[in-house]
Design a protein around this motif. Structure first.
Motif, PDB file in Angstrom:
ATOM      1  N   MET A  32       0.808  -1.235   0.000  1.00 46.57           N
ATOM      2  CA  MET A  32       0.000   0.000   0.000  1.00 46.57           C
ATOM      3  C   MET A  32       0.828   1.266   0.000  1.00 46.57           C
ATOM      4  O   MET A  32       0.310   2.362  -0.212  1.00 46.57           O
ATOM      5  CB  MET A  32      -0.939   0.008   1.219  1.00 46.57           C
ATOM      6  CG  MET A  32      -0.301   0.100   2.573  1.00 46.57           C
ATOM      7  SD  MET A  32       0.323   1.767   3.013  1.00 46.57           S
ATOM      8  CE  MET A  32       1.117   1.458   4.576  1.00 46.57           C
TER       9      MET A  32
ATOM     10  N   MET B 147      -1.552   3.399   6.350  1.00 47.49           N
ATOM     11  CA  MET B 147      -1.897   3.996   5.064  1.00 47.49           C
ATOM     12  C   MET B 147      -2.640   5.316   5.260  1.00 47.49           C
ATOM     13  O   MET B 147      -2.346   6.313   4.602  1.00 47.49           O
ATOM     14  CB  MET B 147      -2.764   3.031   4.248  1.00 47.49           C
ATOM     15  CG  MET B 147      -3.218   3.648   2.923  1.00 47.49           C
ATOM     16  SD  MET B 147      -4.231   2.540   1.926  1.00 47.49           S
ATOM     17  CE  MET B 147      -4.773   3.695   0.647  1.00 47.49           C
ATOM     18  N   VAL B 148      -3.611   5.318   6.174  1.00 43.82           N
ATOM     19  CA  VAL B 148      -4.377   6.543   6.424  1.00 43.82           C
ATOM     20  C   VAL B 148      -3.468   7.647   6.963  1.00 43.82           C
ATOM     21  O   VAL B 148      -3.557   8.802   6.539  1.00 43.82           O
ATOM     22  CB  VAL B 148      -5.539   6.266   7.399  1.00 43.82           C
ATOM     23  CG1 VAL B 148      -6.219   7.571   7.811  1.00 43.82           C
ATOM     24  CG2 VAL B 148      -6.558   5.316   6.770  1.00 43.82           C
TER      25      VAL B 148
ATOM     26  N   GLY C 154      -4.720   1.247  -2.932  1.00 42.15           N
ATOM     27  CA  GLY C 154      -3.952   0.908  -1.738  1.00 42.15           C
ATOM     28  C   GLY C 154      -4.706  -0.037  -0.821  1.00 42.15           C
ATOM     29  O   GLY C 154      -4.132  -0.991  -0.274  1.00 42.15           O
TER      30      GLY C 154
ATOM     31  N   VAL D  62     -11.003   3.351   3.390  1.00 45.50           N
ATOM     32  CA  VAL D  62      -9.999   2.281   3.431  1.00 45.50           C
ATOM     33  C   VAL D  62     -10.512   1.097   4.245  1.00 45.50           C
ATOM     34  O   VAL D  62     -10.356  -0.067   3.849  1.00 45.50           O
ATOM     35  CB  VAL D  62      -8.672   2.810   4.011  1.00 45.50           C
ATOM     36  CG1 VAL D  62      -7.691   1.657   4.273  1.00 45.50           C
ATOM     37  CG2 VAL D  62      -8.048   3.820   3.067  1.00 45.50           C
TER      38      VAL D  62
ATOM     39  N   SER E 229       0.727   3.837  -2.977  1.00 43.61           N
ATOM     40  CA  SER E 229      -0.562   4.528  -3.085  1.00 43.61           C
ATOM     41  C   SER E 229      -0.707   5.594  -1.999  1.00 43.61           C
ATOM     42  O   SER E 229      -1.192   6.697  -2.254  1.00 43.61           O
ATOM     43  CB  SER E 229      -1.710   3.524  -2.982  1.00 43.61           C
ATOM     44  OG  SER E 229      -1.716   2.657  -4.087  1.00 43.61           O
ATOM     45  N   ALA E 230      -0.295   5.253  -0.771  1.00 39.78           N
ATOM     46  CA  ALA E 230      -0.395   6.200   0.339  1.00 39.78           C
ATOM     47  C   ALA E 230       0.459   7.434   0.078  1.00 39.78           C
ATOM     48  O   ALA E 230       0.020   8.569   0.309  1.00 39.78           O
ATOM     49  CB  ALA E 230       0.023   5.524   1.640  1.00 39.78           C
TER      50      ALA E 230
ATOM     51  N   ALA F  55      -1.100   8.819   4.101  1.00 41.33           N
ATOM     52  CA  ALA F  55      -1.874   9.545   3.096  1.00 41.33           C
ATOM     53  C   ALA F  55      -2.398  10.876   3.625  1.00 41.33           C
ATOM     54  O   ALA F  55      -2.751  11.762   2.840  1.00 41.33           O
ATOM     55  CB  ALA F  55      -3.041   8.680   2.617  1.00 41.33           C
ATOM     56  N   SER F  56      -2.446  11.036   4.936  1.00 45.08           N
ATOM     57  CA  SER F  56      -2.959  12.268   5.541  1.00 45.08           C
ATOM     58  C   SER F  56      -1.866  13.280   5.859  1.00 45.08           C
ATOM     59  O   SER F  56      -2.149  14.355   6.403  1.00 45.08           O
ATOM     60  CB  SER F  56      -3.736  11.944   6.830  1.00 45.08           C
ATOM     61  OG  SER F  56      -4.853  11.124   6.558  1.00 45.08           O
TER      62      SER F  56
ATOM     63  N   ALA G  25      -6.686   5.624  -3.258  1.00 51.46           N
ATOM     64  CA  ALA G  25      -7.129   5.042  -1.994  1.00 51.46           C
ATOM     65  C   ALA G  25      -7.678   3.633  -2.199  1.00 51.46           C
ATOM     66  O   ALA G  25      -7.373   2.707  -1.429  1.00 51.46           O
ATOM     67  CB  ALA G  25      -8.190   5.931  -1.341  1.00 51.46           C
TER      68      ALA G  25
END
Length: 226
Positions: A8, A164-165, A143, A53, A11-12, A168-169, A140
């Motif tokens: 992932m 991942m969150v 991932g 997710v 993607s993140a 990605a944040s 998202a």
């Protein structure tokens, strides 16, 4: 767990370097209601992305917490193949649609109205950019599908989803952190970030989408042929 995180990560990072949310939160932080709107925007982004997710990982895992001993479901591989092709097409479109030399990209209408935003509107905009923006949505989903189709245990998939969150944040968490902790220098630093991301948006996203497209297609073909 390592497999899920590795799957992932690209993607993140692709979501984290997306310029729109970073520019949006920086613009909000520069308004009189900057603190409240910035916190609301960041919270809306994290919660929306986490919900998306989580749903995809649960559906893709099929409720299996054993670690996927039989390998990923065939449909997840076909989905990754489709996403890979979509990434490539999006990358080509992004590059072909870049502004010409000496021309700036026209700002979306909502950017001009940010001064009048309330915390509720800020959170709503964050949710829209996180799960309704086509690029971020595809990243998202890709991932999360990678996590669901990995060989990790249920606990490993959970850890990977949380990471991942968080990764990605970073496009919202970092500007907010600089604003809250940076003091007088924060405005200058955030302004430089905003200018750099706006100037290099096309090159950044094209590279990310092309690399992801090649990776997803390769992973899918390898899994389907195995």
């Amino acid at each position: 767990m390592g497999d899920a995180i590795g799957q992932m990560l690209a993607s993140a990072v692709g979501i984290a370097i997306s310029p729109l949310p970073l520019i949006a939160v920086i613009l909000m932080l520069a308004t009189p209601k900057g603190r409240g709107n910035g916190i609301a925007f960041t919270a809306g982004w994290v919660i929306s992305l986490a919900a998306l997710v989580t749903v995809i990982v649960l559906v893709g895992s099929g409720g299996d917490a054993s670690g996927g001993d039989n390998g990923p479901a065939a449909w997840t591989l076909w989905l990754k193949l489709g996403l890979g092709v979509l990434f490539l097409l999006m990358g080509i479109k992004q590059w072909r649609g870049r502004p010409g030399e000496g021309h700036d990209t026209e700002s979306p209408g909502w950017m001009k109205a940010i001064d009048s935003f309330t915390p509720a509107k800020a959170a709503g905009l964050a949710a829209a950019l996180a799960v309704a923006n086509p690029k971020n949505l595809v990243l998202a989903v890709g991932g999360a599908v990678s996590i669901a189709s990995s060989t990790a245990s249920g606990g490993g998939r959970t850890v990977a989803a949380v990471l991942m969150v968080l990764i990605a944040s970073l496009c919202t968490l970092l500007p907010l952190g600089v604003y809250l902790l940076g003091g007088r220098k924060s405005a200058k630093v955030l302004g430089e970030w905003k200018a750099w991301m706006a100037a290099h948006n096309a090159a950044i996203m094209t590279t990310v989408l092309i690399v992801l497209g090649a990776k997803y297609i390769g992973d899918a073909i390898s899994g389907l042929a195995g």
